[in-house]
Design an enzyme around this catalytic site. Structure first.
Site, mmCIF file in Angstrom:
data_model
loop_
_atom_site.group_PDB
_atom_site.id
_atom_site.type_symbol
_atom_site.label_atom_id
_atom_site.label_comp_id
_atom_site.label_asym_id
_atom_site.label_seq_id
_atom_site.Cartn_x
_atom_site.Cartn_y
_atom_site.Cartn_z
ATOM 1 N N ASN A 202 2.974 3.251 -10.600
ATOM 2 C CA ASN A 202 1.819 3.162 -11.328
ATOM 3 C C ASN A 202 0.293 3.760 -10.613
ATOM 4 O O ASN A 202 -0.527 4.115 -10.943
ATOM 5 C CB ASN A 202 1.520 1.988 -12.203
ATOM 6 C CG ASN A 202 0.199 1.827 -12.800
ATOM 7 O OD1 ASN A 202 -0.178 2.087 -13.926
ATOM 8 N ND2 ASN A 202 -0.759 1.084 -12.031
ATOM 9 N N THR B 254 -10.348 2.316 -18.192
ATOM 10 C CA THR B 254 -10.109 1.707 -17.089
ATOM 11 C C THR B 254 -11.281 2.024 -16.066
ATOM 12 O O THR B 254 -12.120 2.940 -16.361
ATOM 13 C CB THR B 254 -8.782 1.806 -16.143
ATOM 14 O OG1 THR B 254 -8.929 3.405 -15.898
ATOM 15 C CG2 THR B 254 -7.621 1.546 -17.074
ATOM 16 N N LYS C 11 -0.228 15.464 -10.232
ATOM 17 C CA LYS C 11 0.245 14.707 -11.407
ATOM 18 C C LYS C 11 1.551 15.700 -11.791
ATOM 19 O O LYS C 11 2.610 15.464 -12.237
ATOM 20 C CB LYS C 11 -0.261 14.352 -12.727
ATOM 21 C CG LYS C 11 -1.314 13.142 -12.151
ATOM 22 C CD LYS C 11 -0.447 11.875 -11.897
ATOM 23 C CE LYS C 11 -1.691 10.634 -11.726
ATOM 24 N NZ LYS C 11 -0.793 9.407 -11.521
ATOM 25 N N TYR D 236 -6.367 16.149 -8.622
ATOM 26 C CA TYR D 236 -5.419 15.239 -9.481
ATOM 27 C C TYR D 236 -4.546 15.811 -10.531
ATOM 28 O O TYR D 236 -3.198 15.367 -10.666
ATOM 29 C CB TYR D 236 -6.614 14.280 -10.545
ATOM 30 C CG TYR D 236 -6.170 13.362 -11.336
ATOM 31 C CD1 TYR D 236 -5.670 12.126 -10.932
ATOM 32 C CD2 TYR D 236 -5.684 13.834 -12.544
ATOM 33 C CE1 TYR D 236 -5.165 11.094 -11.716
ATOM 34 C CE2 TYR D 236 -5.153 12.601 -13.553
ATOM 35 C CZ TYR D 236 -4.994 11.261 -12.946
ATOM 36 O OH TYR D 236 -4.322 10.355 -13.738
ATOM 37 N N ASP E 22 0.969 -1.195 0.024
ATOM 38 C CA ASP E 22 0.092 0.150 0.002
ATOM 39 C C ASP E 22 1.002 1.232 0.029
ATOM 40 O O ASP E 22 1.747 1.435 0.989
ATOM 41 C CB ASP E 22 -0.987 0.238 1.332
ATOM 42 C CG ASP E 22 -1.803 1.450 1.380
ATOM 43 O OD1 ASP E 22 -1.559 2.342 0.601
ATOM 44 O OD2 ASP E 22 -3.012 0.928 1.855
HETATM 45 P P1 NAP Z 1 -7.476 2.171 -12.098
HETATM 46 O O1 NAP Z 1 -7.981 1.146 -12.919
HETATM 47 O O2 NAP Z 1 -8.315 2.950 -11.149
HETATM 48 O O3 NAP Z 1 -6.476 1.408 -11.139
HETATM 49 C C1 NAP Z 1 -5.774 2.121 -9.968
HETATM 50 C C2 NAP Z 1 -4.910 1.056 -9.177
HETATM 51 O O4 NAP Z 1 -4.213 1.482 -8.322
HETATM 52 C C3 NAP Z 1 -5.631 -0.121 -8.852
HETATM 53 O O5 NAP Z 1 -4.858 -1.440 -8.894
HETATM 54 C C4 NAP Z 1 -5.712 0.232 -7.221
HETATM 55 O O6 NAP Z 1 -5.575 -0.651 -6.489
HETATM 56 C C5 NAP Z 1 -4.296 0.928 -7.224
HETATM 57 N N1 NAP Z 1 -4.281 1.849 -5.910
HETATM 58 C C6 NAP Z 1 -4.899 3.007 -5.377
HETATM 59 N N2 NAP Z 1 -4.318 3.238 -4.441
HETATM 60 C C7 NAP Z 1 -3.509 2.412 -3.871
HETATM 61 C C8 NAP Z 1 -2.722 2.599 -2.974
HETATM 62 N N3 NAP Z 1 -2.783 3.158 -1.944
HETATM 63 N N4 NAP Z 1 -1.658 1.450 -2.909
HETATM 64 C C9 NAP Z 1 -1.450 0.516 -3.962
HETATM 65 N N5 NAP Z 1 -2.387 0.603 -4.776
HETATM 66 C C10 NAP Z 1 -3.252 1.500 -4.785
HETATM 67 O O7 NAP Z 1 -6.530 3.135 -12.739
HETATM 68 P P2 NAP Z 1 -5.715 3.253 -14.065
HETATM 69 O O8 NAP Z 1 -6.485 3.956 -14.989
HETATM 70 O O9 NAP Z 1 -5.211 1.822 -14.428
HETATM 71 O O10 NAP Z 1 -4.628 4.090 -13.628
HETATM 72 C C11 NAP Z 1 -3.021 3.687 -13.568
HETATM 73 C C12 NAP Z 1 -2.175 4.837 -13.545
HETATM 74 O O11 NAP Z 1 -2.172 5.504 -14.815
HETATM 75 C C13 NAP Z 1 -2.591 5.847 -12.608
HETATM 76 O O12 NAP Z 1 -1.692 6.670 -11.961
HETATM 77 C C14 NAP Z 1 -3.549 7.056 -13.280
HETATM 78 O O13 NAP Z 1 -3.461 8.334 -12.722
HETATM 79 C C15 NAP Z 1 -2.757 6.900 -14.561
HETATM 80 N N6 NAP Z 1 -3.369 7.431 -15.768
HETATM 81 C C16 NAP Z 1 -4.442 6.929 -16.263
HETATM 82 C C17 NAP Z 1 -5.218 7.545 -17.469
HETATM 83 C C18 NAP Z 1 -6.485 6.556 -18.079
HETATM 84 O O14 NAP Z 1 -7.148 6.961 -18.817
HETATM 85 N N7 NAP Z 1 -7.021 5.551 -17.292
HETATM 86 C C19 NAP Z 1 -4.761 8.472 -18.148
HETATM 87 C C20 NAP Z 1 -3.397 9.020 -17.391
HETATM 88 C C21 NAP Z 1 -3.016 8.595 -16.490
HETATM 89 P P3 NAP Z 1 -7.261 -1.348 -5.811
HETATM 90 O O15 NAP Z 1 -7.504 -2.369 -6.619
HETATM 91 O O16 NAP Z 1 -6.788 -1.930 -4.400
HETATM 92 O O17 NAP Z 1 -8.151 -0.390 -5.754
#
Ligand code: NAP
Length: 244
Positions: free
Chosen positions: A89, A202, A171, A167, A62
Site C-alpha cells: 500500500n 487522505t 503506477k 506518479y 521502510d
Molecule cells: P497517504 O495518506 O499519503 O499515506 C501514505 C502512506 O505511505 C503513509 O503511511 C506513509 O508513511 C507511507 N509511506 C510512504 N513512503 C514510505 C516508505 N518508504 N516506507 C513505508 N511507508 C511509506 O496516502 P494514501 O492516500 O493513503 O495512499 C495509499 C496508497 O493508495 C498509495 O499507494 C497511493 O498511491 C494509492 N492511491 C491513493 C489514492 C487517493 O485518492 N488517496 C488514489 C489512488 C491510489 P509515513 O506516515 O511514514 O509518511
C-alpha cells in the site's frame, strides 16, 4: 485444535488507506501487521487499533530500505512462519503541480519509483517465501486509475488531463509488474492483483478526495480476503475490472 488466524501485512499503514485497510482486515479476524517506516508513528497507530481490541501488531518497514525489509521479513518468519496476505500500500506522489510532463525533475522520478515500484518489488521478493508457506497467499498491489495507459490515451476519459507523470508512470509500471508476477505464480496457490482504491480523502490529496477511507480500503480488503475463485493478474476497483 483451533485453526490459526490468517496473518496479513500492510505497508504504509500509519495513516490514510493503509491504516484503514489494517482496521478492516483485523475486524475480519485477520492478525494484521501494521507496517510503517517510522517506529514511533507505527507503534502509535497500532496502539489505537489495539485499544479497540483488534488483533494488530506494529512492524517497522521502510519499503525503500533493504536492511529494513530484510529485518521485517526475518521478524515475520520468526514470529509467524508464514504470511497469508501482503498489501503493498505504501506510496508517494511527488510531482510538482503546474509543470508539464517533460518538466518534472529527475529527482522526482527517482524518488517516486523507489517507493512506488522498486519498494513493492523488493518487499514482495523478501516475503514471497513466507507467502508460499501459507495455504493460499494473496498479494494486493495498491495502484491507481492514474496508472491506466488506456485511460490516459483517451481524450474522453476523466483522467486524461491528470498528467502527474512520475506518479502515473510508476503506477503503470506497478501494473506491469503485477502481470509479470501473476505469470510466475499462475500454477501456485498465491494470487496477485492490482487495485485502484478510488479517489479517497487522505493526506496525499490534502483531503480533497471523493470517498472516505472506509470506502477507499474496500477494494484492497476484498482482494486480500478473496477465496479460491480469486482472480490472478487483474486490475480492479471494487468488483469492476479496469483497463490497463
Ligand atoms: P497517504 O495518506 O499519503 O499515506 C501514505 C502512506 O505511505 C503513509 O503511511 C506513509 O508513511 C507511507 N509511506 C510512504 N513512503 C514510505 C516508505 N518508504 N516506507 C513505508 N511507508 C511509506 O496516502 P494514501 O492516500 O493513503 O495512499 C495509499 C496508497 O493508495 C498509495 O499507494 C497511493 O498511491 C494509492 N492511491 C491513493 C489514492 C487517493 O485518492 N488517496 C488514489 C489512488 C491510489 P509515513 O506516515 O511514514 O509518511
Amino acid at each position: 485444535m483451533s485453526t490459526p488466524s490468517r496473518i496479513a501485512l500492510v505497508t504504509g499503514a500509519t495513516r490514510g488507506i493503509g491504516l484503514e485497510t489494517v482496521r478492516q482486515l483485523a475486524q475480519a479476524g485477520v492478525h494484521t501487521l501494521l507496517a510503517g517506516r517510522n517506529p514511533t508513528r507505527t507503534a502509535a497507530a497500532a496502539a489505537v487499533l489495539q485499544v479497540e481490541g483488534l488483533p494488530v501488531e506494529p512492524l517497522q518497514l521502510d519499503v525503500t530500505d533493504a536492511a529494513s525489509i530484510a529485518a521485517a521479513a526475518a521478524a515475520v518468519r520468526e514470529r509467524h512462519g508464514r504470511l497469508d496476505i501482503l498489501v503493498n500500500n505504501a506510496g508517494i506522489l511527488r510531482d510538482a503541480p503546474g509543470l508539464r510532463p517533460s518538466e518534472q525533475a529527475a529527482a522526482t522520478w527517482r524518488a517516486t519509483f523507489e517507493t512506488n515500484l522498486f519498494g513493492v518489488v523488493e518487499v514482495t521478493r523478501a516475503f514471497l517465501p513466507l507467502l508460499h508457506a501459507a495455504p493460499a497467499g494473496r498479494i494486493v498491489n495498491v495502484s491507481s486509475i492514474l496508472g491506466s495507459l488506456a485511460l490516459h490515451s483517451d481524450p474522453d476519459s476523466p483522467v486524461y488531463d491528470l498528467k502527474l507523470p512520475a506518479y502515473n508512470v510508476s503506477k503503470a509500471a506497478l501494473n506491469a509488474w503485477t502481470v509479470q508476477l501473476a505469470w510466475e505464480l499462475r500454477d501456485s496457490r498465491i494470487r496477485v492483483n492490482a487495485v485502484h482504491p478510488g479517489y479517497v480523502r487522505t493526506d496525499m490529496n490534502a483531503g480533497e478526495g471523493e470517498l472516505d477511507v472506509a470506502e477507499g480500503a474496500r477494494t484492497s480488503v476484498r482482494l486480500a480476503l478473496a477465496g479460491e475463485d480469486a482472480p490472478n493478474g487483474g486490475f480492479f476497483h471494487v468488483e469492476r475490472r479496469l483497463p490497463w
